[in-house]
Design a protein around this motif. Structure first.
Motif, PDB file in Angstrom:
ATOM      1  N   VAL A   1       0.819  -1.217   0.000  1.00 14.18           N
ATOM      2  CA  VAL A   1       0.000   0.000   0.000  1.00 14.18           C
ATOM      3  C   VAL A   1       0.848   1.260   0.000  1.00 14.18           C
ATOM      4  O   VAL A   1       0.332   2.358   0.230  1.00 14.18           O
ATOM      5  N   GLY A   2       2.134   1.102  -0.243  1.00 15.18           N
ATOM      6  CA  GLY A   2       3.014   2.265  -0.345  1.00 15.18           C
ATOM      7  C   GLY A   2       3.487   2.812   0.974  1.00 15.18           C
ATOM      8  O   GLY A   2       3.840   3.994   1.073  1.00 15.18           O
TER       9      GLY A   2
ATOM     10  N   ALA B   1      -4.114   7.713   4.261  1.00 11.99           N
ATOM     11  CA  ALA B   1      -2.669   7.757   4.480  1.00 11.99           C
ATOM     12  C   ALA B   1      -2.131   6.326   4.492  1.00 11.99           C
ATOM     13  O   ALA B   1      -2.703   5.452   5.146  1.00 11.99           O
ATOM     14  N   PRO B   2      -1.041   6.028   3.765  1.00 12.41           N
ATOM     15  CA  PRO B   2      -0.548   4.644   3.644  1.00 12.41           C
ATOM     16  C   PRO B   2      -0.342   3.932   4.982  1.00 12.41           C
ATOM     17  O   PRO B   2      -0.701   2.754   5.116  1.00 12.41           O
ATOM     18  N   LEU B   3       0.225   4.623   5.987  1.00 17.88           N
ATOM     19  CA  LEU B   3       0.448   3.972   7.279  1.00 17.88           C
ATOM     20  C   LEU B   3      -0.889   3.578   7.922  1.00 17.88           C
ATOM     21  O   LEU B   3      -1.032   2.466   8.449  1.00 17.88           O
TER      22      LEU B   3
ATOM     23  N   VAL C   1     -10.091  -0.880   0.585  1.00 17.72           N
ATOM     24  CA  VAL C   1      -9.465  -1.346  -0.653  1.00 17.72           C
ATOM     25  C   VAL C   1     -10.020  -0.588  -1.852  1.00 17.72           C
ATOM     26  O   VAL C   1      -9.263  -0.096  -2.703  1.00 17.72           O
ATOM     27  N   LEU C   2     -11.346  -0.458  -1.934  1.00 19.55           N
ATOM     28  CA  LEU C   2     -11.957   0.170  -3.103  1.00 19.55           C
ATOM     29  C   LEU C   2     -11.702   1.670  -3.147  1.00 19.55           C
ATOM     30  O   LEU C   2     -11.387   2.226  -4.206  1.00 19.55           O
ATOM     31  N   ASN C   3     -11.839   2.342  -2.000  1.00 15.74           N
ATOM     32  CA  ASN C   3     -11.646   3.793  -1.996  1.00 15.74           C
ATOM     33  C   ASN C   3     -10.211   4.180  -2.319  1.00 15.74           C
ATOM     34  O   ASN C   3      -9.973   5.239  -2.905  1.00 15.74           O
ATOM     35  N   ASN C   4      -9.264   3.325  -1.946  1.00 16.76           N
ATOM     36  CA  ASN C   4      -7.859   3.614  -2.217  1.00 16.76           C
ATOM     37  C   ASN C   4      -7.364   2.927  -3.493  1.00 16.76           C
ATOM     38  O   ASN C   4      -6.183   3.015  -3.817  1.00 16.76           O
ATOM     39  N   ARG C   5      -8.265   2.223  -4.177  1.00 13.10           N
ATOM     40  CA  ARG C   5      -7.941   1.520  -5.424  1.00 13.10           C
ATOM     41  C   ARG C   5      -6.714   0.627  -5.263  1.00 13.10           C
ATOM     42  O   ARG C   5      -5.796   0.613  -6.085  1.00 13.10           O
ATOM     43  N   LEU C   6      -6.727  -0.125  -4.183  1.00 17.55           N
ATOM     44  CA  LEU C   6      -5.592  -0.993  -3.886  1.00 17.55           C
ATOM     45  C   LEU C   6      -5.690  -2.281  -4.688  1.00 17.55           C
ATOM     46  O   LEU C   6      -6.773  -2.818  -4.896  1.00 17.55           O
ATOM     47  N   ARG C   7      -4.552  -2.788  -5.119  1.00 17.77           N
ATOM     48  CA  ARG C   7      -4.496  -4.059  -5.849  1.00 17.77           C
ATOM     49  C   ARG C   7      -3.873  -5.095  -4.922  1.00 17.77           C
ATOM     50  O   ARG C   7      -2.652  -5.281  -4.893  1.00 17.77           O
ATOM     51  N   LEU C   8      -4.722  -5.717  -4.141  1.00 18.52           N
ATOM     52  CA  LEU C   8      -4.263  -6.673  -3.137  1.00 18.52           C
ATOM     53  C   LEU C   8      -4.849  -8.046  -3.417  1.00 18.52           C
ATOM     54  O   LEU C   8      -5.964  -8.170  -3.924  1.00 18.52           O
ATOM     55  N   ASP C   9      -4.104  -9.063  -3.060  1.00 22.73           N
ATOM     56  CA  ASP C   9      -4.591 -10.438  -3.142  1.00 22.73           C
ATOM     57  C   ASP C   9      -5.129 -10.810  -1.758  1.00 22.73           C
ATOM     58  O   ASP C   9      -4.360 -11.113  -0.847  1.00 22.73           O
ATOM     59  N   LEU C  10      -6.451 -10.764  -1.609  1.00 23.48           N
ATOM     60  CA  LEU C  10      -7.047 -11.018  -0.299  1.00 23.48           C
ATOM     61  C   LEU C  10      -6.754 -12.430   0.199  1.00 23.48           C
ATOM     62  O   LEU C  10      -6.654 -12.657   1.398  1.00 23.48           O
ATOM     63  N   ARG C  11      -6.628 -13.376  -0.727  1.00 21.58           N
ATOM     64  CA  ARG C  11      -6.334 -14.746  -0.300  1.00 21.58           C
ATOM     65  C   ARG C  11      -4.962 -14.810   0.356  1.00 21.58           C
ATOM     66  O   ARG C  11      -4.801 -15.443   1.411  1.00 21.58           O
ATOM     67  N   ASP C  12      -3.986 -14.158  -0.254  1.00 21.07           N
ATOM     68  CA  ASP C  12      -2.637 -14.183   0.323  1.00 21.07           C
ATOM     69  C   ASP C  12      -2.614 -13.505   1.686  1.00 21.07           C
ATOM     70  O   ASP C  12      -1.962 -13.989   2.622  1.00 21.07           O
ATOM     71  N   LEU C  13      -3.324 -12.375   1.802  1.00 24.68           N
ATOM     72  CA  LEU C  13      -3.352 -11.672   3.092  1.00 24.68           C
ATOM     73  C   LEU C  13      -4.057 -12.515   4.149  1.00 24.68           C
ATOM     74  O   LEU C  13      -3.635 -12.551   5.311  1.00 24.68           O
TER      75      LEU C  13
END
Length: 702
Positions: free
Chosen positions: A377-378, A444-446, A489-501
């Motif tokens: 997430v930067g 904010a990324p943090l 996730v949607l508001n920040n347009r994050l590209r995350l793999d929920l399965r991995d997390l």
């Protein structure tokens, strides 16, 4: 047709119960009227601290007379059968009629249910409604058996029409229904009679009672805003408090008081929380400094000194409350300036959940997961882990112990007092967000990293101990946590793999490992798949509010990458918008025409036609044109999909409608030549495959 007025006058009803009680009274009475055959034109319900009120306009004057023919036994039936029928209908033999039916001659009884006057029906209905009223809590008083939220003093029940009015006669535990009520307890004591709702409302206002809760709230807000504005200040909006205070007074009198200078430097949130929770005061802010400098209280009466005595008492009580808050604040600051270690150590003795360990153990899991999420997430991994480690330290503080709603807010203040940067300090407050559907999400990324880790740890933890939501029960707010993850996730347009997390979070709970194989890995995957399905269910609820149909979401879910929520929602939104257009209809029709014929052929032949069609076996111009159109479409669709431009890809697919229709009009798919037939069926598969590269159109309904 008459109008009905009902008032149930009692001691003070708790504000939180008033609105629901008014609606319950309306539903119970109007449902009872309709069930008894009395229709009505409209109904309205009102509440004040001392009364529930119902007005029903246009009530039918009497229930209609009902006639029903009830068939009995055959005319030649045994005597006992006839006697049983007579008992059931309450008639004698000479009151029956014999009629010829297709299956023979039968006895018939004409049942007549005479209509009843409205007053008689209401007199029988209301005592039952009052005795069985669904209060969350109720009490008995005196020697009677009646239960009510507070002692019930009067029942007003009047039917009024153009030619006069009448009291509906009934009594309940010694309380006789009448046409009298009372005004304001202090400013207009004593009883007075009313003849209609209009008369009732006017006389109540003259007796210093504002009947409508909405009117009381609007009056409070307008007066309070004007008083604050006149002093160069602004009222802090608090809709929940406004609704509550409107339920505490029958005649709102707005007063503005002073906050002692010794307390003005307390954090604004501390002042607001203390005044709201303990005193039901509104906060008044200086727009130039952001400080809370005054308060607004709402009295229930006008006084000769214009509220001076009331304000003096309120200011004295408030000073005592704020003295406690100031003591907590100063003590907490002393701890924070020396570092948060004592608070963090205390969390080792605080149980989060009996099967999930202490708060300290939970914080360690969140920090570890945050370190894995941060690069995605930067955020800096070390800073994110540090922010996670102190984000919940304020749970041990005296201020949060006293004012639980300030958790996170105080953490931000204390982190800054300890010397942490603003970026790390704000995480303590923002990582709880969003708490409700209208709350802002962290950006904010943090804060994003810690907020995701916090919520995912909660979800995987309770999944690991099989404490999932069931039906309407969700004691650990897991639906809210999942929706929080989705919105972040949607508001920040994050590209995350929920399965991995999820896998990573489950590992921190002792389920699975990075090197897991065999049954251990299968067990982890089962947990992950179940949690993923829960996320998808929550996503459907979230997108339904945007107007996206469940079948459209299912069509997007069936595609690869459904664990990437941003990609998934982009597909669903694009498909939803596209299906509302003419091109959307063309895409569906072209796909379905090919898919239906292909499915029928595969079912009949017991084989799948999944091989590449060859243009050299094409026999007609329309067939060759379709081959060419598919090739051109594929060349345009591929780069659009790579760019995740689903709208462009679907527009290009929709343009196949013409060549597909021309093909079906000119070509017989089930050709005599088996080679040509197989080639044409494989061509249909190519159409289906091309049209389903953005979504599984087979799942789209309608």
């Amino acid at each position: 047709m008459p109008d009905l007025l009902v008032e149930l006058f009692s001691e003070e009803i708790p504000a939180r119960m008033q609105r629901r009680a008014a609606e319950d009274l309306k539903k119970l009475v109007t449902d009872g009227l309709v069930e008894a055959g009395l229709t009505y034109e409209s109904a309205g319900a009102f509440s004040t601290p001392r009364r529930l009120v119902l007005t029903v306009e246009g009530v039918l004057g009497a229930s209609p007379t009902l006639r029903e023919d009830r068939r009995g036994p055959r005319a030649d039936a045994p005597e006992k059968a006839l006697e049983g029928f007579l008992r059931s209908v309450g008639l004698t033999r000479d009151q029956l009629e014999i009629r010829d039916e297709k299956k023979g001659r039968f006895y018939f009884a004409e049942m007549v249910k005479e209509g009843r006057p409205a007053a008689e029906i209401i007199a029988g209905l209301l005592p039952d409604v009052i005795r069985n009223f669904p209060w969350p809590k109720s009490m008995r008083w005196g020697a009677g058996s009646l239960r009510w939220v507070r002692p019930l003093h009067r029942i007003l029940c009047v039917l009024s029409a153009e030619d006069g009015h009448e009291v509906v006669p009934f009594a309940l535990d010694g309380i006789v229904a009448g046409a009298e009520t009372e005004g304001h307890r202090f400013m207009a004591p004593g009883a007075f009679s009313v003849v209609s709702f209009a008369d009732y409302e006017a006389k109540l206002k003259a007796a210093k009672v504002m009947l409508s809760a909405e009117d009381r709230a609007a009056h409070i807000w307008e007066d309070a805003s004007n008083i604050a504005f006149a002093a160069g200040l602004e009222l802090v909006e608090d809709k929940g408090l406004l609704a509550e205070v409107a339920g505490l007074v029958e005649w709102p009198v707005v007063l503005m008081g002073q906050i002692g200078p010794a307390f003005l430097d307390l954090p604004a949130e501390v002042l607001q929380s203390s005044m709201r929770e303990h005193q039901k005061f509104f906060s008044v802010r200086n727009p130039k400094t952001g400080r809370i400098e005054r308060f607004v209280t709402v009295a229930n009466r006008e006084t000769a000194d214009h509220g001076a005595t009331i304000l003096a008492g309120n200011e004295k009580v408030l000073a005592a409350r704020l003295s406690d808050a100031k003591f907590f604040w100063e003590n907490d600051l002393r701890v924070a300036r020396d570092g948060m270690a004592p608070w963090l150590d205390q969390l080792g003795n605080v149980t989060f959940h009996a099967r999930l360990g202490t708060q300290a153990e939970r914080i360690a899991r969140i920090a570890a997961l945050t370190r894995e999420i941060a690069p995605l997430v930067g955020a800096d991994a070390d800073q994110a882990a540090q922010a996670a480690e102190i984000a919940k330290a304020d749970l041990s503080s005296e201020m949060v112990y006293e004012f639980a709603d300030l958790q996170g807010v105080m953490g931000r203040y204390y982190a800054k007092a300890t010397g942490y940067s603003d970026e790390i300090a704000v995480v303590a407050e923002e990582h709880y967000a969003p708490l409700g559907p209208s709350d802002d999400v962290p950006v904010a990324p943090l804060s994003v990293a810690v907020a995701l880790a916090d919520k995912i740890d909660t979800l995987t933890g309770f999944w690991a101990i099989d404490e999932k939501p069931t039906g309407s029960k969700d004691p650990f707010a897991l639906r809210r946590a999942a929706l929080g993850v989705i919105r972040i996730v949607l508001n920040n347009r994050l590209r995350l793999d929920l399965r991995d997390l999820s896998k990573a979070a489950f590992r921190h709970h002792g389920i699975g490992s990075a090197e897991a194989t065999g049954s251990e890995d299968d067990n982890t995957l089962s947990y992950v798949a179940d949690l993923e399905a829960f996320f998808h269910d929550r996503l459907k609820v979230h997108l339904r509010d945007e107007g996206i149909r469940h079948d459209v979401i299912d069509a997007a879910l069936a595609m690869p990458g459904s664990d990437d929520l941003t990609l998934l929602v982009a597909r669903a939104r694009a498909l939803s918008d596209f299906l509302k257009t003419e091109d959307g209809g063309n895409l569906l029709q072209g796909y379905r025409r090919a898919a239906n014929i292909l499915a029928q052929a595969e079912a009949a032949d017991g084989v799948e036609y999944r091989y590449g069609a060859d243009v050299k076996y094409a026999e007609t111009g329309e067939e060759r044109a379709l081959f060419a159109a598919l090739g051109e479409a594929e060349a345009a669709i591929r780069p659009a999909l790579e760019a995740e431009d689903f709208a462009t890809a679907m527009t290009r697919m929709a343009q196949l409608r013409g060549p597909i229709d021309a093909f079906f009009e000119a070509v017989k798919v089930n050709a005599d030549s088996q080679l040509v037939r197989r080639n044409r069926l494989n061509l249909l598969h190519q159409i289906v495959e091309t049209c389903t590269q953005t979504a599984d159109l087979a799942r789209v309904e309608g």
